[in-house]
Design a protein around this motif. Structure first.
Motif, PDB file in Angstrom:
ATOM      1  N   PHE A  11       0.802  -1.219   0.000  1.00  0.00           N
ATOM      2  CA  PHE A  11       0.000   0.000   0.000  1.00  0.00           C
ATOM      3  C   PHE A  11       0.840   1.277   0.000  1.00  0.00           C
ATOM      4  CE2 PHE A  11      -3.097  -3.178   1.190  1.00  0.00           C
ATOM      5  CZ  PHE A  11      -4.227  -2.766   0.499  1.00  0.00           C
ATOM      6  N   ALA A  12       2.134   1.140  -0.291  1.00  0.00           N
ATOM      7  CA  ALA A  12       2.993   2.288  -0.574  1.00  0.00           C
ATOM      8  C   ALA A  12       3.544   2.044  -1.972  1.00  0.00           C
ATOM      9  CB  ALA A  12       4.110   2.406   0.453  1.00  0.00           C
ATOM     10  N   VAL A  13       2.778   2.403  -2.977  1.00  0.00           N
ATOM     11  CA  VAL A  13       3.047   2.007  -4.361  1.00  0.00           C
ATOM     12  C   VAL A  13       4.164   2.864  -4.959  1.00  0.00           C
ATOM     13  CG1 VAL A  13       2.075   1.793  -6.676  1.00  0.00           C
ATOM     14  CG2 VAL A  13       0.678   1.222  -4.671  1.00  0.00           C
ATOM     15  N   ILE A  14       5.140   2.191  -5.552  1.00  0.00           N
ATOM     16  CA  ILE A  14       6.230   2.878  -6.246  1.00  0.00           C
ATOM     17  C   ILE A  14       5.865   3.159  -7.695  1.00  0.00           C
ATOM     18  CG2 ILE A  14       8.605   2.625  -7.087  1.00  0.00           C
ATOM     19  CD1 ILE A  14       9.225   1.051  -4.527  1.00  0.00           C
ATOM     20  N   ASP A  15       5.241   2.179  -8.357  1.00  0.00           N
ATOM     21  CA  ASP A  15       4.904   2.330  -9.779  1.00  0.00           C
ATOM     22  C   ASP A  15       3.594   1.606 -10.053  1.00  0.00           C
ATOM     23  OD1 ASP A  15       4.695   2.440 -12.518  1.00  0.00           O
ATOM     24  OD2 ASP A  15       6.744   1.759 -12.917  1.00  0.00           O
ATOM     25  N   TYR A  16       2.537   2.366 -10.305  1.00  0.00           N
ATOM     26  CA  TYR A  16       1.198   1.796 -10.519  1.00  0.00           C
ATOM     27  C   TYR A  16       1.091   1.025 -11.833  1.00  0.00           C
ATOM     28  CZ  TYR A  16      -0.454   4.880  -6.759  1.00  0.00           C
ATOM     29  OH  TYR A  16      -0.656   5.509  -5.550  1.00  0.00           O
ATOM     30  N   ALA A  17       2.009   1.276 -12.749  1.00  0.00           N
ATOM     31  CA  ALA A  17       1.890   0.687 -14.087  1.00  0.00           C
ATOM     32  C   ALA A  17       2.601  -0.650 -14.214  1.00  0.00           C
ATOM     33  CB  ALA A  17       2.442   1.656 -15.133  1.00  0.00           C
ATOM     34  N   GLN A  18       3.249  -1.108 -13.143  1.00  0.00           N
ATOM     35  CA  GLN A  18       4.018  -2.337 -13.211  1.00  0.00           C
ATOM     36  C   GLN A  18       3.504  -3.356 -12.187  1.00  0.00           C
ATOM     37  OE1 GLN A  18       6.387  -2.817 -15.533  1.00  0.00           O
ATOM     38  NE2 GLN A  18       5.991  -0.730 -16.285  1.00  0.00           N
ATOM     39  N   VAL A  19       3.699  -4.639 -12.505  1.00  0.00           N
ATOM     40  CA  VAL A  19       3.465  -5.704 -11.533  1.00  0.00           C
ATOM     41  C   VAL A  19       4.786  -5.971 -10.825  1.00  0.00           C
ATOM     42  CG1 VAL A  19       2.849  -8.144 -11.231  1.00  0.00           C
ATOM     43  CG2 VAL A  19       1.592  -6.730 -12.869  1.00  0.00           C
ATOM     44  N   ASN A  20       4.735  -6.117  -9.520  1.00  0.00           N
ATOM     45  CA  ASN A  20       5.924  -6.445  -8.751  1.00  0.00           C
ATOM     46  C   ASN A  20       6.563  -7.713  -9.319  1.00  0.00           C
ATOM     47  OD1 ASN A  20       7.828  -7.081  -6.810  1.00  0.00           O
ATOM     48  ND2 ASN A  20       6.427  -6.931  -5.078  1.00  0.00           N
ATOM     49  N   SER A  21       7.796  -7.621  -9.758  1.00  0.00           N
ATOM     50  CA  SER A  21       8.447  -8.766 -10.411  1.00  0.00           C
ATOM     51  C   SER A  21       8.593  -9.954  -9.462  1.00  0.00           C
ATOM     52  CB  SER A  21       9.821  -8.352 -10.943  1.00  0.00           C
ATOM     53  OG  SER A  21      10.651  -7.891  -9.876  1.00  0.00           O
ATOM     54  N   LYS A  22       8.554  -9.707  -8.149  1.00  0.00           N
ATOM     55  CA  LYS A  22       8.626 -10.811  -7.196  1.00  0.00           C
ATOM     56  C   LYS A  22       7.334 -11.632  -7.185  1.00  0.00           C
ATOM     57  CE  LYS A  22      11.896  -8.492  -4.107  1.00  0.00           C
ATOM     58  NZ  LYS A  22      12.118  -7.944  -2.738  1.00  0.00           N
ATOM     59  N   LEU A  23       6.254 -11.071  -7.737  1.00  0.00           N
ATOM     60  CA  LEU A  23       4.970 -11.774  -7.807  1.00  0.00           C
ATOM     61  C   LEU A  23       4.737 -12.425  -9.156  1.00  0.00           C
ATOM     62  CD1 LEU A  23       2.574  -9.193  -6.055  1.00  0.00           C
ATOM     63  CD2 LEU A  23       3.728 -11.171  -5.031  1.00  0.00           C
ATOM     64  N   GLY A  24       5.170 -11.757 -10.213  1.00  0.00           N
ATOM     65  CA  GLY A  24       4.904 -12.253 -11.560  1.00  0.00           C
ATOM     66  C   GLY A  24       4.811 -11.094 -12.525  1.00  0.00           C
ATOM     67  N   ASP A  25       3.890 -11.195 -13.481  1.00  0.00           N
ATOM     68  CA  ASP A  25       3.753 -10.129 -14.466  1.00  0.00           C
ATOM     69  C   ASP A  25       2.291  -9.987 -14.871  1.00  0.00           C
ATOM     70  OD1 ASP A  25       3.210 -12.208 -16.326  1.00  0.00           O
ATOM     71  OD2 ASP A  25       5.334 -12.385 -16.820  1.00  0.00           O
ATOM     72  N   TRP A  26       2.056  -9.076 -15.810  1.00  0.00           N
ATOM     73  CA  TRP A  26       0.677  -8.793 -16.229  1.00  0.00           C
ATOM     74  C   TRP A  26      -0.006 -10.013 -16.836  1.00  0.00           C
ATOM     75  CZ3 TRP A  26      -1.992  -5.183 -14.243  1.00  0.00           C
ATOM     76  CH2 TRP A  26      -1.461  -3.916 -13.955  1.00  0.00           C
ATOM     77  N   SER A  27       0.752 -10.883 -17.472  1.00  0.00           N
ATOM     78  CA  SER A  27       0.124 -12.052 -18.102  1.00  0.00           C
ATOM     79  C   SER A  27      -0.528 -12.944 -17.051  1.00  0.00           C
ATOM     80  CB  SER A  27       1.154 -12.854 -18.907  1.00  0.00           C
ATOM     81  OG  SER A  27       2.112 -13.472 -18.054  1.00  0.00           O
TER      82      SER A  27
END
Length: 580
Positions: free
Chosen positions: A109-125
């Motif tokens: 809930f302290a977002v650095i970049d709203y346009a990206q998925v956290n790479s530690k979680l995965g990706d948009w796909s």
């Protein structure tokens, strides 16, 4: 798809101008409206669903972090997708993946970049893969962003975008009435290219509040909405929305401009992505929360925040009067709106929604009992400068390991009762993943992070979880199987439609009960719960069952014949007595 007519386009533009004139009286509303429309220029409106088809008794929501279940080097979002496929098909229809963007604190809930998925979680796909099979709910963390975001770095450097995006306060501002959910200092001194500034931080000094008095900030968030729609998000949770707009000399919560921003976002989603749902996150006293339905032109859905503290109180004390009184005072949701019912979340059990509903003495007893079961307590700063309990941080399964008298042998039954009460109420039920899995207090997590909320944010290892769910002796398997069985039962009964009629029944103190009737009036369900750790007798005559119908308990399958006059309910037993 249906192409918009010029008349439709004109109506949308007119509505946007109305919102924008209210929010930004000094700006050119027509130009701003054109900017909004340009963001959605290739979104073709679809024929919207009728209001009575936005949801049904088939709907049930799972709330989870993207990495609540982890499996070595496998992307956690992929593991979540696997868990959904293997264990929750036919039980849930929607999934709320808590903030999945890169972040610096507060577990997303302290977002650095709203346009990206956290790479530690995965990706948009992987986000899109979940949205292919479930309604996907995502957070728009709209009140603030990370101090490590590019926007805030630009603010410090005095360059756009960002130089004018953050809320500042000056020495002359009257902040005495500001309502906050935290006890930390409100303002953060910050060195910038333009000198020392004091930026507003409602939650923490790593979460800097955005200044929506600047229309460019609004446009930035509409671009985020547009991006998420592209990725399959169809439910937007407006996080901490009540704090959005600030003005010196006010409480800085629920201001008219905040409601107007919600109405504008509703106009945008209704116009460009019909069927998209808005839900407002406002962990506040009940009467304040209800205002976010607006005139059926703000949130489609609001959280039933008062349910959790009142339900836990009833189960810990055996007193149902407060829960009944609240139920009787709750208005039916307006047409096209409904409630989201939940008993646990990633945060905790909010106590502000219990203000005015539980006495101070009852709240204190609840706090001390939960503490005795290993729970933690978080506080907030009051207007007078003092502190008050804001939320109970505890895994719900452990919060219900006993009563005010201490622990007992009824933890599983008490917990199942809590979830079954929630399932039957008017609205859409939402299950936090750690409730479904009967996860206990994660005290190691609290020690590791020094954050109370970590107590209910455990990360399961996939193989460990699979082992537990496959073991009939495991409490995790026992709770999960029975809850998912009841979730599937609920989907078969029309009286559990989120907007079906609900009426609180006036049974004796040990019981909490309500009646639901399908929208076509063909089916009734009497939901009766023994809220105590003692056997209780229920006289069926007290329910006024229609004698010409055949009645049975949908949960146990027990059928009632003409000779059945009194039932003995075991501790925390639940009945769904229905005629179909």
């Amino acid at each position: 798809m249906v192409s918009p007519s010029s008349q439709d386009d004109s109506n949308v533009r007119s509505q946007l101008c109305q919102h924008l004139r209210f929010l930004y009286p000094e700006a050119n509303a027509e130009e701003l409206a054109d900017s909004v429309i340009a963001i959605f220029d290739d979104f073709q409106p679809q024929i919207p669903l009728p209001l009575n088809q936005l949801w049904s008794e088939q709907d049930c929501l799972l709330i989870t972090y993207g990495d609540s279940i982890v499996d070595g080097d496998v992307a956690p979002l992929e593991t979540l997708d696997q868990f959904l496929s293997q264990h929750l098909q036919g039980a849930v229809s929607a999934v709320h993946v808590l903030p999945f963007c890169p972040f610096s604190s507060d577990d997303g809930f302290a977002v650095i970049d709203y346009a990206q998925v956290n790479s530690k979680l995965g990706d948009w796909s992987q986000i899109s893969s979940i949205s292919d099979r479930y309604r996907l709910m995502a957070d728009i963390v709209i009140n603030h962003c990370s101090s490590q975001s590019q926007w805030f770095q630009n603010y410090c450097d005095g360059v756009e975008p960002g130089a004018t995006y953050f809320m500042e306060a000056s020495a002359g501002d009257d902040l005495s009435a500001v309502v906050r959910p935290r006890a930390s200092p409100l303002l953060r001194p910050t060195k910038t290219a333009n000198g020392l500034k004091h930026v507003w931080c409602t939650f923490s000094h790593d979460q800097v509040d955005l200044d929506f008095r600047n229309p460019q900030v609004l446009l930035e968030f509409l671009k985020i909405v547009r991006l998420y729609l592209q990725q399959g998000v169809s439910i937007f949770r407006l996080d901490a929305i009540g704090f959005l707009w600030k003005e010196s000399g006010t409480s800085c919560i629920h201001l008219p401009q905040t409601h107007e921003v919600v109405r504008l976002i509703r106009t945008v989603t209704d116009s460009f992505a019909p069927g998209t749902l808005l839900i407002t996150e406002t962990n506040v006293p009940n009467h304040e929360n209800l205002t976010y339905f607006g005139n059926r032109n703000e949130a489609h859905v609001i959280y039933n925040f008062s349910l959790a503290p009142l339900l836990v109180h009833a189960l810990l004390t055996g007193k149902t009067e407060y829960l009944k009184r609240w139920m009787m005072s709750m208005p039916p949701a307006p047409v096209g709106c409904t409630y989201l019912n939940f008993t646990a979340s990633h945060d905790g059990i909010g106590m502000r929604p219990a203000e005015g509903l539980l006495s101070d003495e009852e709240q204190l007893q609840l706090v001390e009992t939960v503490r005795s079961f290993g729970g933690k307590v978080s506080t907030r700063r009051t207007e007078g400068g003092g502190e008050r309990v804001y939320e109970l941080n505890v895994a719900l399964f452990d919060a219900l390991q006993g009563t005010v008298a201490g622990t007992d042998q009824w933890q599983v039954e008490r917990f199942l009762c809590s979830q079954t009460v929630m399932m039957g109420l008017e609205g859409i039920p939402a299950f936090y993943i750690h409730s479904l899995l009967a996860t206990g207090n994660d005290l190691d997590g609290v020690a590791a992070t020094d954050q109370n909320r970590s107590i209910n944010r455990h990360k399961w290892g996939w193989s460990d979880l699979q082992e537990h769910l496959g073991d009939d002796r495991s409490v995790h398997a026992q709770v999960f199987r029975e809850l998912t069985r009841r979730m599937q039962l609920r989907r078969r009964h029309a009286p559990f439609h989120p907007n079906a009629t609900q009426f609180t029944l006036q049974l004796s103190e040990p019981f909490f009960a309500y009646w639901r009737q399908s929208t076509d009036r063909s089916q009734s369900i009497f939901c009766v719960y023994n809220m105590t750790n003692q056997v209780q007798e229920l006289r069926l005559s007290d329910l006024n069952l229609i004698s010409t119908d055949v009645w049975y308990d949908a949960i146990s399958g027990l059928r009632f014949d003409e000779q059945t006059s009194v039932l003995e309910l075991t501790p925390y037993q639940s009945l769904w007595i229905t005629n179909r």
